[in-house]
Scaffold this motif. Structure first.
Motif, PDB file in Angstrom:
ATOM      1  N   VAL A 103       0.848  -1.190   0.000  1.00  0.00           N
ATOM      2  CA  VAL A 103       0.000   0.000   0.000  1.00  0.00           C
ATOM      3  C   VAL A 103       0.880   1.235   0.000  1.00  0.00           C
ATOM      4  CG1 VAL A 103      -1.700   1.338   1.313  1.00  0.00           C
ATOM      5  CG2 VAL A 103      -1.894  -1.160   1.191  1.00  0.00           C
ATOM      6  N   LEU A 104       0.600   2.146  -0.920  1.00  0.00           N
ATOM      7  CA  LEU A 104       1.313   3.414  -0.995  1.00  0.00           C
ATOM      8  C   LEU A 104       0.325   4.532  -0.683  1.00  0.00           C
ATOM      9  CD1 LEU A 104       3.764   5.128  -1.588  1.00  0.00           C
ATOM     10  CD2 LEU A 104       3.447   4.712  -4.021  1.00  0.00           C
ATOM     11  N   LEU A 105       0.483   5.160   0.480  1.00  0.00           N
ATOM     12  CA  LEU A 105      -0.392   6.244   0.912  1.00  0.00           C
ATOM     13  C   LEU A 105       0.155   7.572   0.420  1.00  0.00           C
ATOM     14  CD1 LEU A 105      -0.971   5.018   4.578  1.00  0.00           C
ATOM     15  CD2 LEU A 105      -2.619   4.919   2.703  1.00  0.00           C
ATOM     16  N   LEU A 106      -0.676   8.331  -0.282  1.00  0.00           N
ATOM     17  CA  LEU A 106      -0.246   9.558  -0.938  1.00  0.00           C
ATOM     18  C   LEU A 106      -0.863  10.768  -0.247  1.00  0.00           C
ATOM     19  CD1 LEU A 106      -0.986   8.380  -4.608  1.00  0.00           C
ATOM     20  CD2 LEU A 106       1.156   8.111  -3.335  1.00  0.00           C
ATOM     21  N   GLY A 107      -0.031  11.766   0.051  1.00  0.00           N
ATOM     22  CA  GLY A 107      -0.586  12.996   0.595  1.00  0.00           C
ATOM     23  C   GLY A 107       0.353  13.702   1.541  1.00  0.00           C
ATOM     24  N   GLY A 108       0.663  14.965   1.229  1.00  0.00           N
ATOM     25  CA  GLY A 108       1.549  15.761   2.055  1.00  0.00           C
ATOM     26  C   GLY A 108       0.802  16.521   3.143  1.00  0.00           C
ATOM     27  N   PHE A 109       1.341  17.673   3.480  1.00  0.00           N
ATOM     28  CA  PHE A 109       0.804  18.481   4.568  1.00  0.00           C
ATOM     29  C   PHE A 109      -0.266  19.433   4.036  1.00  0.00           C
ATOM     30  CE2 PHE A 109       4.639  16.774   6.147  1.00  0.00           C
ATOM     31  CZ  PHE A 109       4.551  16.760   7.536  1.00  0.00           C
ATOM     32  N   SER A 110      -1.419  19.424   4.680  1.00  0.00           N
ATOM     33  CA  SER A 110      -2.527  20.263   4.221  1.00  0.00           C
ATOM     34  C   SER A 110      -3.071  21.123   5.356  1.00  0.00           C
ATOM     35  CB  SER A 110      -3.641  19.394   3.632  1.00  0.00           C
ATOM     36  OG  SER A 110      -4.068  18.409   4.565  1.00  0.00           O
ATOM     37  N   GLY A 111      -2.172  21.588   6.193  1.00  0.00           N
ATOM     38  CA  GLY A 111      -2.579  22.498   7.254  1.00  0.00           C
ATOM     39  C   GLY A 111      -2.525  21.899   8.643  1.00  0.00           C
ATOM     40  N   GLY A 112      -2.428  20.595   8.758  1.00  0.00           N
ATOM     41  CA  GLY A 112      -2.359  19.951  10.061  1.00  0.00           C
ATOM     42  C   GLY A 112      -0.921  19.781  10.524  1.00  0.00           C
ATOM     43  N   ARG A 113      -0.779  19.169  11.692  1.00  0.00           N
ATOM     44  CA  ARG A 113       0.557  18.948  12.241  1.00  0.00           C
ATOM     45  C   ARG A 113       1.276  17.800  11.542  1.00  0.00           C
ATOM     46  NH1 ARG A 113      -1.025  18.417  18.465  1.00  0.00           N
ATOM     47  NH2 ARG A 113      -2.746  17.305  17.426  1.00  0.00           N
ATOM     48  N   GLY A 114       0.518  16.890  10.974  1.00  0.00           N
ATOM     49  CA  GLY A 114       1.104  15.768  10.260  1.00  0.00           C
ATOM     50  C   GLY A 114       0.636  15.723   8.828  1.00  0.00           C
ATOM     51  N   SER A 115       1.199  14.806   8.059  1.00  0.00           N
ATOM     52  CA  SER A 115       0.817  14.664   6.658  1.00  0.00           C
ATOM     53  C   SER A 115      -0.453  13.831   6.528  1.00  0.00           C
ATOM     54  CB  SER A 115       1.942  14.002   5.864  1.00  0.00           C
ATOM     55  OG  SER A 115       2.073  12.634   6.241  1.00  0.00           O
ATOM     56  N   GLU A 116      -1.089  13.948   5.384  1.00  0.00           N
ATOM     57  CA  GLU A 116      -2.258  13.120   5.098  1.00  0.00           C
ATOM     58  C   GLU A 116      -1.876  11.641   5.096  1.00  0.00           C
ATOM     59  OE1 GLU A 116      -4.100  16.613   2.239  1.00  0.00           O
ATOM     60  OE2 GLU A 116      -3.660  14.637   1.389  1.00  0.00           O
ATOM     61  N   ALA A 117      -0.709  11.335   4.522  1.00  0.00           N
ATOM     62  CA  ALA A 117      -0.266   9.940   4.452  1.00  0.00           C
ATOM     63  C   ALA A 117      -0.038   9.366   5.847  1.00  0.00           C
ATOM     64  CB  ALA A 117       1.004   9.833   3.617  1.00  0.00           C
ATOM     65  N   SER A 118       0.600  10.120   6.734  1.00  0.00           N
ATOM     66  CA  SER A 118       0.869   9.612   8.083  1.00  0.00           C
ATOM     67  C   SER A 118      -0.425   9.440   8.873  1.00  0.00           C
ATOM     68  CB  SER A 118       1.837  10.534   8.824  1.00  0.00           C
ATOM     69  OG  SER A 118       1.292  11.827   8.995  1.00  0.00           O
TER      70      SER A 118
END
Length: 239
Positions: A103-118
């Motif tokens: 599984v490859l989770l895609l997504g950077g930082f969108s305003g939160g403290r962590g990334s979408e992927a994390s």
């Protein structure tokens, strides 16, 4: 198990306003508006029908075991929101049914403290992700195109000749047509896998389908125009 993630970039922003400073994007927008006006809206209607057809007909499982690319979405209070949770539930069911082991989770930082992927990875772990599934995190992207570019780089690095393996594109039904077009443009052999069991039929979802038809038309017509006039830089934006 999990691998080392792509280095995150907390300063990355999902704001679409950055595109207003891009002359190639604005060029494509002008071409798109002219096409809509000259066709009395029929061009846009054709894209809407295509988006709806892909949204309605896409399967819930891939035809065979494949790498699953899961597209992120803006977090709410540092946690996956409704649409993102549906995508995660779908890939969780695929992993539990042994229809994917990567599984490859895609997504950077969108305003939160962590990334979408994390955030997605944490959600999967909390909800019973099998321990033998290999999870990778791509945390440096700000939109669907960058999601796929970074995924391509990761996957090519794992093969002997840099060939891309077939992948299942796991995302919301309204988002599938655009992701499928971008993936094929970038050289993926990608198959759509829908997050929702059936196509929702409510006002919010209709608005998302209309928006996706506009995004897809903008991108596709811009590329076709660039190819027609020999605009190499503009054409290379999706490659």
């Amino acid at each position: 198990m999990s691998s080392n993630p792509v280095s995150p970039n907390p300063s990355a922003s999902r704001s679409s306003l950055r595109y207003l400073r891009d002359r190639d994007v604005l060029h494509a927008a002008v071409v798109t508006v002219l096409a809509v006006l000259l066709s009395a809206g029929l061009v846009w209607l054709a894209y809407l029908i295509h988006v709806c057809r892909i949204a309605a007909r896409s399967p819930l499982v891939p035809p065979r075991r494949m790498i699953a690319l899961v597209f992120g979405r803006r977090l709410e209070r540092d946690a996956p929101e409704h649409d993102y949770r549906q995508r995660l539930r779908r890939v969780l069911s695929l992993a539990q049914a042994q229809q994917t082991d990567h599984v490859l989770l895609l997504g950077g930082f969108s305003g939160g403290r962590g990334s979408e992927a994390s955030a997605g990875h944490a959600w999967l772990q909390q909800h019973g992700l099998p321990g033998d599934v290999w999870v990778e995190l791509e945390q440096d992207s700000v939109d669907s195109l960058e999601n796929l570019r970074h995924a391509r780089r990761l996957l090519q690095a794992q093969t002997t000749h840099g060939e891309l393996p077939p992948v299942a594109l796991v995302t919301s039904r309204y988002h599938l047509a655009r992701c499928l077009m971008l993936a094929r443009r970038l050289g993926f052999s990608g198959l759509p896998v829908a997050a929702e069991p059936v196509l929702p039929r409510h006002g919010r979802y209709l608005g998302l389908l209309l928006l996706e038809a506009s995004y897809l038309m903008w991108t596709d017509l811009g590329l076709r125009w660039a190819q027609l006039i020999g605009h190499r830089r503009m054409h290379a934006r999706i490659s």
